[in-house]
Design a protein around this motif. Structure first.
Motif, PDB file in Angstrom:
ATOM      1  N   GLN A   1      -7.952 -32.510   8.950  1.00 11.69           N
ATOM      2  CA  GLN A   1      -7.034 -32.912  10.018  1.00 11.69           C
ATOM      3  C   GLN A   1      -7.236 -31.999  11.228  1.00 11.69           C
TER       4      GLN A   1
ATOM      5  N   LEU B   1       1.161 -40.881   7.872  1.00 11.00           N
ATOM      6  CA  LEU B   1       1.194 -39.467   7.476  1.00 11.00           C
ATOM      7  C   LEU B   1       2.657 -39.067   7.571  1.00 11.00           C
TER       8      LEU B   1
ATOM      9  N   GLY C   1      -5.317 -31.000  14.436  1.00 11.19           N
ATOM     10  CA  GLY C   1      -3.951 -31.107  14.938  1.00 11.19           C
ATOM     11  C   GLY C   1      -3.895 -31.313  16.438  1.00 11.19           C
ATOM     12  N   THR C   2      -2.717 -31.704  16.890  1.00 12.05           N
ATOM     13  CA  THR C   2      -2.548 -32.029  18.312  1.00 12.05           C
ATOM     14  C   THR C   2      -2.827 -30.824  19.212  1.00 12.05           C
ATOM     15  N   ARG C   3      -2.643 -29.626  18.677  1.00  6.73           N
ATOM     16  CA  ARG C   3      -2.909 -28.431  19.495  1.00  6.73           C
ATOM     17  C   ARG C   3      -4.399 -28.161  19.624  1.00  6.73           C
TER      18      ARG C   3
ATOM     19  N   GLU D   1      -5.035 -29.881   7.451  1.00  7.80           N
ATOM     20  CA  GLU D   1      -5.393 -29.461   8.812  1.00  7.80           C
ATOM     21  C   GLU D   1      -6.233 -28.197   8.761  1.00  7.80           C
TER      22      GLU D   1
ATOM     23  N   HIS E   1       6.461 -36.097  12.640  1.00  6.98           N
ATOM     24  CA  HIS E   1       6.339 -35.236  13.812  1.00  6.98           C
ATOM     25  C   HIS E   1       6.773 -35.954  15.087  1.00  6.98           C
TER      26      HIS E   1
ATOM     27  N   ARG F   1      -0.667 -35.451   1.999  1.00  2.00           N
ATOM     28  CA  ARG F   1      -0.925 -34.422   3.009  1.00  2.00           C
ATOM     29  C   ARG F   1      -0.447 -33.093   2.428  1.00  2.00           C
TER      30      ARG F   1
ATOM     31  N   LYS G   1      -1.372 -23.480   9.064  1.00  2.00           N
ATOM     32  CA  LYS G   1      -0.383 -24.052   9.967  1.00  2.00           C
ATOM     33  C   LYS G   1      -0.483 -23.449  11.373  1.00  2.00           C
ATOM     34  N   PRO G   2      -0.740 -24.248  12.377  1.00  2.00           N
ATOM     35  CA  PRO G   2      -0.753 -23.738  13.750  1.00  2.00           C
ATOM     36  C   PRO G   2       0.687 -23.632  14.239  1.00  2.00           C
TER      37      PRO G   2
ATOM     38  N   ARG H   1       1.136 -39.402  17.106  1.00  2.00           N
ATOM     39  CA  ARG H   1       2.150 -38.482  16.549  1.00  2.00           C
ATOM     40  C   ARG H   1       3.238 -38.151  17.562  1.00  2.00           C
TER      41      ARG H   1
ATOM     42  N   ASP I   1       2.278 -40.914  12.577  1.00  2.00           N
ATOM     43  CA  ASP I   1       2.977 -39.783  11.964  1.00  2.00           C
ATOM     44  C   ASP I   1       4.434 -39.857  12.422  1.00  2.00           C
TER      45      ASP I   1
ATOM     46  N   CYS J   1       4.452 -30.862   4.494  1.00  2.00           N
ATOM     47  CA  CYS J   1       3.972 -30.397   5.807  1.00  2.00           C
ATOM     48  C   CYS J   1       3.222 -29.091   5.578  1.00  2.00           C
TER      49      CYS J   1
ATOM     50  N   LYS K   1      -5.719 -36.055  15.481  1.00  2.00           N
ATOM     51  CA  LYS K   1      -4.417 -36.314  16.113  1.00  2.00           C
ATOM     52  C   LYS K   1      -4.567 -36.385  17.630  1.00  2.00           C
TER      53      LYS K   1
HETATM   54  C1  PEP Z   1       1.093 -31.510  11.035  1.00  2.00           C
HETATM   55  O1  PEP Z   1       0.764 -32.680  10.778  1.00  2.00           O
HETATM   56  O2  PEP Z   1       1.459 -30.702  10.171  1.00  2.00           O
HETATM   57  C2  PEP Z   1       1.065 -31.051  12.427  1.00  2.00           C
HETATM   58  C3  PEP Z   1       1.138 -29.760  12.741  1.00  2.00           C
HETATM   59  O3  PEP Z   1       0.996 -32.065  13.273  1.00  2.00           O
HETATM   60  P1  PEP Z   1       0.672 -32.067  14.850  1.00  2.00           P
HETATM   61  O4  PEP Z   1      -0.678 -31.442  15.010  1.00  2.00           O
HETATM   62  O5  PEP Z   1       0.693 -33.534  15.179  1.00  2.00           O
HETATM   63  O6  PEP Z   1       1.779 -31.288  15.498  1.00  2.00           O
END
Ligand code: PEP
Ligand code: MN
Length: 378
Positions: free
Chosen positions: A199, A322, A201-203, A173, A291, A134, A139-140, A255, A288, A110, A225
């Protein structure tokens, strides 16, 4: 409307010019040319925007050099699967095929924490014949004081180990356009031993400016995502941003959705949408399970919930997985509780193979049935 040209029609050929002249003479029509460069052939498509209802499909199809014409619905013009749309799905990147028929496993960290863990992870992948992974560098995080990822500092660890272990595609990501330059630069410095799938991300699903920048480059494919708190339609429209800027090498990832109704899982598992996304678009679909589920709970039958939802996704035709692994989850800086152990990689892949075989049998049965019905009717 999309005008698909015959393969081999060159942009400098008389046929191509004749088609553009014909379209240019039509009032309120703007043509936009897109070349899709494949390893074997290049396909040219002309997207027509404006008053396309006034165009005669058969007339356009009769022009020399035109293979066929697809009338598109308003939604998802480029990523969408339209009526009579027989265009192939997916793409190939760095020797790996991504489409709606096959399956690739991206098991990995991760978040990258140490070079040793990157090395151990990639060695395990190589030992199991895997060529994708991956690796989180940026990292968000929900909490501003939480570990934010090692960023560009860890890219050489990742790329050097990838070269050593024959890894061909790494999902990384990015949360800012500067990360794209950092990845390009680090790849160049390490001698480009591997490929990267960017990638989103969902955010950042609806970070339209980031999507436009990522969509404008065609060097790297994109793992997009789904937004965890918006409708599927909104997420698909956001993915269309990437394609509308020029990059169609997109994999759409499910995800899980943020709602307490998914409790006790971290998110409500949304893999029931795999066939929906495959029907609405021509994008390969990723799941995924890490997550989505968010933990290592085990069902009374002995299987981890992560194994169960993975199998559910694969038996429904998922094209990519993933999944978080870690050599020492207790030491992981992000998402340790949901990481699978390296010794679980073998059993995980065996379980995936069982589900995939079941999916292929289901698919074969339905096509046999269809063929029988068709020959009975003819
Ligand atoms: C990730 O895949 O590390 C992640 C942060 O996923 P998501 O954007 O789906 O939360
Ligand atoms: Mn994570």
């Amino acid at each position: 409307m999309i005008v698909i040209l015959k393969t081999g029609v060159q942009p400098n050929s008389p046929e191509f010019q004749q088609i553009l002249d014909y379209l240019g003479n039509k009032p309120n029509i703007t043509p936009r040319v897109h070349h899709e460069i494949g390893s074997i052939q290049t396909v040219t498509e002309i997207y027509l925007i404006g008053d396309t209802a006034s165009l005669d499909k058969a007339e356009v199809e009769s022009l020399p050099g035109v293979d066929r014409v697809v009338r598109v619905s308003e939604e998802y013009r480029i990523i969408g699967r339209h009526r009579d749309d027989r265009r192939p799905t997916g793409f190939e990147y760095n020797g790996v095929r991504f489409d709606q028929d096959n399956l690739n496993v991206f098991a990995g960290l991760c978040a990258v924490d140490t070079p040793e863990h990157v090395e151990q992870m990639m060695r395990a992948l190589r030992d199991h014949g895997l060529v994708c992974t991956r690796m989180g560098a940026y990292k968000p995080r929900t909490n501003p004081y939480a570990f934010q990822g090692h960023g560009k500092r860890c890219l050489p660890w990742i790329f050097d180990a990838a070269g050593k272990y024959g890894i061909r595609v790494i999902a990384i990501e990015i949360t800012h356009d500067s990360h794209l330059d950092e990845i390009r630069e680090a790849l160049r410095r390490s001698g480009s031993p591997t490929g990267v799938m960017l990638q989103i991300g969902t955010r950042n699903t609806q970070n339209f400016e980031l999507l436009k920048i990522v969509g404008r480059q065609r060097e790297f494919p994109v793992l997009f995502k789904r937004g965890f708190g918006i409708t599927l339609e909104e997420s698909l429209n956001a993915a269309e941003y990437l394609a509308s800027e020029g990059n169609r090498n997109i994999v759409f990832a499910l995800r899980g959705m943020k709602t307490n109704l998914g409790d006790p899982h971290r998110n409500f598992v949304d893999f029931a949408h795999i066939p929906v996304v495959k029907r609405l678009t021509r994008l390969p679909v990723c799941i995924d399970p890490s997550h989505s589920v968010g933990g290592r709970e085990r069902a009374p039958d002995g299987l981890l919930d992560i194994f169960h939802v993975t199998a559910q996704g694969v038996i429904a035709g998922a094209n990519m997985i993933l999944v978080d692994f870690h050599p020492a989850p207790a030491k992981a800086l992000v998402d340790g509780p949901q990481a699978l152990l390296l010794e679980e990689l073998g059993p995980f892949l065996e379980d995936v193979a069982i589900a995939r075989e079941a999916y292929e049998r289901r698919r074969a049965r339905v096509s046999e049935r269809r063929e029988r019905l068709q020959s009975a009717a003819s």
